[in-house]
Design a protein around this motif. Structure first.
Motif, mmCIF file in Angstrom:
data_model
loop_
_atom_site.group_PDB
_atom_site.id
_atom_site.type_symbol
_atom_site.label_atom_id
_atom_site.label_comp_id
_atom_site.label_asym_id
_atom_site.label_seq_id
_atom_site.Cartn_x
_atom_site.Cartn_y
_atom_site.Cartn_z
ATOM 1 N N GLN A 178 -84.288 8.509 -47.488
ATOM 2 C CA GLN A 178 -85.661 8.966 -47.742
ATOM 3 C C GLN A 178 -86.483 7.866 -48.376
ATOM 4 N N TYR A 179 -85.901 7.129 -49.273
ATOM 5 C CA TYR A 179 -86.611 6.037 -49.934
ATOM 6 C C TYR A 179 -86.977 4.954 -48.929
ATOM 7 N N ALA A 180 -86.059 4.659 -47.992
ATOM 8 C CA ALA A 180 -86.330 3.605 -46.999
ATOM 9 C C ALA A 180 -87.474 4.015 -46.072
ATOM 10 N N ARG A 181 -87.487 5.290 -45.646
ATOM 11 C CA ARG A 181 -88.560 5.728 -44.749
ATOM 12 C C ARG A 181 -89.939 5.697 -45.446
ATOM 13 N N GLU A 182 -89.985 6.266 -46.653
ATOM 14 C CA GLU A 182 -91.265 6.359 -47.351
ATOM 15 C C GLU A 182 -91.757 4.988 -47.817
ATOM 16 N N LYS A 183 -90.844 4.084 -48.007
ATOM 17 C CA LYS A 183 -91.281 2.765 -48.448
ATOM 18 C C LYS A 183 -92.128 2.090 -47.370
ATOM 19 N N ALA A 184 -91.655 2.206 -46.096
ATOM 20 C CA ALA A 184 -92.413 1.582 -45.001
ATOM 21 C C ALA A 184 -93.764 2.291 -44.796
ATOM 22 N N LEU A 185 -93.759 3.640 -44.904
ATOM 23 C CA LEU A 185 -94.985 4.392 -44.712
ATOM 24 C C LEU A 185 -95.944 4.189 -45.870
ATOM 25 N N ALA A 186 -95.392 4.081 -47.087
ATOM 26 C CA ALA A 186 -96.260 3.878 -48.247
ATOM 27 C C ALA A 186 -96.947 2.531 -48.183
ATOM 28 N N ASP A 198 -91.922 9.664 -56.709
ATOM 29 C CA ASP A 198 -90.875 10.683 -56.924
ATOM 30 C C ASP A 198 -89.621 10.365 -56.115
ATOM 31 N N THR A 199 -89.845 9.895 -54.881
ATOM 32 C CA THR A 199 -88.690 9.544 -54.034
ATOM 33 C C THR A 199 -87.908 8.385 -54.660
ATOM 34 N N SER A 200 -88.605 7.402 -55.193
ATOM 35 C CA SER A 200 -87.923 6.264 -55.839
ATOM 36 C C SER A 200 -87.118 6.726 -57.049
ATOM 37 N N ASP A 201 -87.704 7.635 -57.837
ATOM 38 C CA ASP A 201 -86.959 8.135 -59.020
ATOM 39 C C ASP A 201 -85.719 8.914 -58.607
ATOM 40 N N SER A 202 -85.850 9.719 -57.539
ATOM 41 C CA SER A 202 -84.688 10.499 -57.069
ATOM 42 C C SER A 202 -83.575 9.573 -56.584
ATOM 43 N N TYR A 203 -83.970 8.528 -55.877
ATOM 44 C CA TYR A 203 -82.967 7.581 -55.374
ATOM 45 C C TYR A 203 -82.247 6.881 -56.542
ATOM 46 N N ALA A 204 -82.973 6.463 -57.564
ATOM 47 C CA ALA A 204 -82.369 5.801 -58.722
ATOM 48 C C ALA A 204 -81.458 6.760 -59.492
ATOM 49 N N TYR A 205 -81.914 8.032 -59.567
ATOM 50 C CA TYR A 205 -81.078 9.018 -60.270
ATOM 51 C C TYR A 205 -79.741 9.242 -59.566
ATOM 52 N N GLU A 206 -79.839 9.438 -58.248
ATOM 53 C CA GLU A 206 -78.589 9.706 -57.511
ATOM 54 C C GLU A 206 -77.637 8.510 -57.578
ATOM 55 N N ARG A 207 -78.183 7.338 -57.560
ATOM 56 C CA ARG A 207 -77.334 6.148 -57.641
ATOM 57 C C ARG A 207 -76.661 6.043 -59.013
ATOM 58 N N GLU A 208 -77.400 6.319 -60.063
ATOM 59 C CA GLU A 208 -76.832 6.256 -61.413
ATOM 60 C C GLU A 208 -75.847 7.400 -61.648
ATOM 61 N N ARG A 209 -76.165 8.607 -61.070
ATOM 62 C CA ARG A 209 -75.264 9.741 -61.241
ATOM 63 C C ARG A 209 -73.901 9.474 -60.611
ATOM 64 N N GLY A 210 -73.875 8.827 -59.465
ATOM 65 C CA GLY A 210 -72.591 8.493 -58.828
ATOM 66 C C GLY A 210 -71.765 7.531 -59.685
ATOM 67 N N THR A 211 -72.483 6.559 -60.322
ATOM 68 C CA THR A 211 -71.766 5.604 -61.184
ATOM 69 C C THR A 211 -71.143 6.309 -62.387
ATOM 70 N N VAL A 212 -71.930 7.220 -62.988
ATOM 71 C CA VAL A 212 -71.417 7.947 -64.160
ATOM 72 C C VAL A 212 -70.240 8.835 -63.782
ATOM 73 N N LEU A 213 -70.353 9.496 -62.649
ATOM 74 C CA LEU A 213 -69.249 10.364 -62.210
ATOM 75 C C LEU A 213 -67.974 9.568 -61.959
ATOM 76 N N ARG A 214 -68.103 8.388 -61.364
ATOM 77 C CA ARG A 214 -66.906 7.565 -61.116
ATOM 78 C C ARG A 214 -66.278 7.088 -62.427
ATOM 79 N N ARG A 215 -67.150 6.702 -63.376
ATOM 80 C CA ARG A 215 -66.619 6.288 -64.658
ATOM 81 C C ARG A 215 -65.905 7.446 -65.363
ATOM 82 N N GLY A 216 -66.477 8.638 -65.310
ATOM 83 C CA GLY A 216 -65.821 9.803 -65.903
ATOM 84 C C GLY A 216 -64.534 10.168 -65.194
ATOM 85 N N GLN A 217 -64.532 10.017 -63.853
ATOM 86 C CA GLN A 217 -63.308 10.329 -63.109
ATOM 87 C C GLN A 217 -62.171 9.369 -63.478
ATOM 88 N N ALA A 218 -62.498 8.077 -63.687
ATOM 89 C CA ALA A 218 -61.465 7.105 -64.083
ATOM 90 C C ALA A 218 -60.871 7.468 -65.435
#
Length: 437
Positions: A178-186, A198-218
């Motif tokens: 979603q971020y890649a599509r809206e970036k070109a259109l924006a 909002d799309t940029s914030d959602s993308y950053a959140y999901e990326r950081e959430r995956g990192t935190v989950l992996r660290r917690g899983q380890a």
């Protein structure tokens, strides 16, 4: 009765004869006084000398040769051995003890029977032990079930963590597209700046959430691995405890630990046995050893591996020293002899056999027959008979090895000399003996 008168003789002249003319004077000869004194002194000295010669001295004693044993020193070959009287015992003996106490319910074999390894010999019963084992088994089963539940919970937690990471990865991928599509259109002005933000914030959140989950899983994986290891160790310990409890229960069934001949087994049905009570022994079949006592004098000369000869039924069998017990009791120490090769047939446990333990190789030496004198002198001195046979003089000597027949002479005696080898009781403190027949 008539009376005759005797007249005195008269000479022709008629005078009486007196006999005085036939008598003569004899002069007496006496020793001078000084000669008498000298002779008396000489006789006194001779008497004193005779008394001194005949009287026993403090370091001398008269001994009758009839009570003595006189041996001759000779030159020959010294056989370095000692005779032994050995007792036959089984090579291996395993004692049977009651591991758990109980009442004898059944006796399956008799004393003297030949057993195979693991063969049952008696059955015991112990209600208290059986109830204790059942209670222990229930307790262990409950604890095992609790641990299985904890393991399951940990496994479910691990699955939930993995599922959360998968969902986070999926959300990040969607946000990234979603971020890649809206970036070109924006960039062309087709998407409002607020929407793209909002799309940029959602993308950053999901990326950081995956990192935190992996660290917690380890972190969770490390903790779960440690917990699982502890649970498995506890589980193994409980299983071992349960196996031990079952083994104690199985110990009520008495079995032969090794193959052999049963002896000393005399339990009866209904008899109560306590824990650890000795009930018999199993002797190794067909293999025996010999136990012999040896004088403590040879303790330093006997080593493991020395050869011995056993005489049985007119035949000789080879053996070796397999074990030495250095504890000295009553002037002796014990050793074990093990047969080399074939054993004598038909020997029984407890039978006594004659053995010869070889301590060294035969060697030429000056020899003196062994005798009881050695116990009193320790081989340091002897009484040597003089050539004339009338006296025996104490002499210092040096002796070496000895056996039951002879003693090795190292110094002090020559071949041909005669030595008193009987006991020196009564005159061991004398320096000289007068030998009387």
């Amino acid at each position: 009765m008539s009376i005759a008168r005797i007249r005195p003789e008269t000479d022709p002249a008629g005078a009486a004869v007196s006999g005085s003319g036939m008598d003569r004077v004899v002069e007496s000869r006496k020793w001078p006084l000084k000669y008498k004194i000298g002779a008396g002194i000489v006789l006194l000295l001779l008497a004193l000398a005779a008394f001194w010669y005949a009287a026993p001295r403090s370091d001398s004693q008269n001994v009758a040769t009839g009570r003595l044993t006189i041996s001759t020193v000779s030159r020959g070959t010294f056989d370095d051995f000692i005779p032994l009287r050995a007792r036959v015992t089984p090579l291996q003996t395993v004692f049977l003890d009651a591991i758990e106490g109980g009442r004898v319910e059944k006796v399956l074999v008799e004393d003297g029977a030949s057993l195979a390894a693991g063969q049952p010999i008696a059955l015991l019963s112990n209600a208290e032990l059986q109830l204790s084992v059942l209670a222990r088994q229930s307790e262990v089963t409950e604890q095992l079930n609790n641990m299985r539940s904890q393991e399951l919970a940990l496994a479910q937690t691990q699955l939930a963590n993995e599922r959360a990471i998968l969902e986070a990865d999926l959300a990040r991928t969607r946000a990234e597209r979603q971020y890649a599509r809206e970036k070109a259109l924006a960039a062309r002005g087709f998407v409002a700046a607020r929407t793209f933000s909002d799309t940029s914030d959602s993308y950053a959140y999901e990326r950081e959430r995956g990192t935190v989950l992996r660290r917690g899983q380890a972190t969770d994986r490390k903790l779960m691995s440690s917990q699982l290891a502890q649970l498995r160790a506890s589980s193994n310990s409980l299983m071992s405890s349960l196996a031990l409890a079952r083994a104690n229960l199985d110990a009520l069934n008495l079995r032969a630990p090794v193959a052999g001949q049963l002896s000393g087994f005399s339990i009866q049905v209904g008899q109560s046995l306590s824990r650890g009570q000795r009930i018999g022994q199993i002797d190794s079949p067909g293999r025996n050893k010999l136990i012999a006592g040896v004088d403590e004098y040879y303790l330093g000369r006997v080593v493991i591996g020395q050869k011995a000869t056993i005489d049985v039924g007119g035949k000789s069998f080879a053996a070796r020293v397999s074990k030495i017990y250095p504890q000295v009791q009553n002037g002796e120490f014990q050793l074990d002899l093990q047969f080399i090769g074939a054993e004598p047939k038909d020997i029984q446990r407890g039978q006594s056999l004659q053995a010869r333990l070889t301590l060294g190789d035969p060697a030429p030496a000056i020899l003196l027959p062994n005798g009881a004198f050695y116990n009193e002198t320790g081989g340091a001195w002897v009484f040597v008979v003089a050539p004339g046979g009338g006296q025996a003089i104490k002499r210092q000597v040096r002796m070496g090895r000895r056996n039951t027949e002879s003693i090795e002479i190292l110094d002090g005696l020559d071949p041909g000399e005669r030595v008193i080898t009987s006991p020196y009781t009564g005159f061991a403190d004398k320096a000289e003996l007068s030998l009387a027949k």
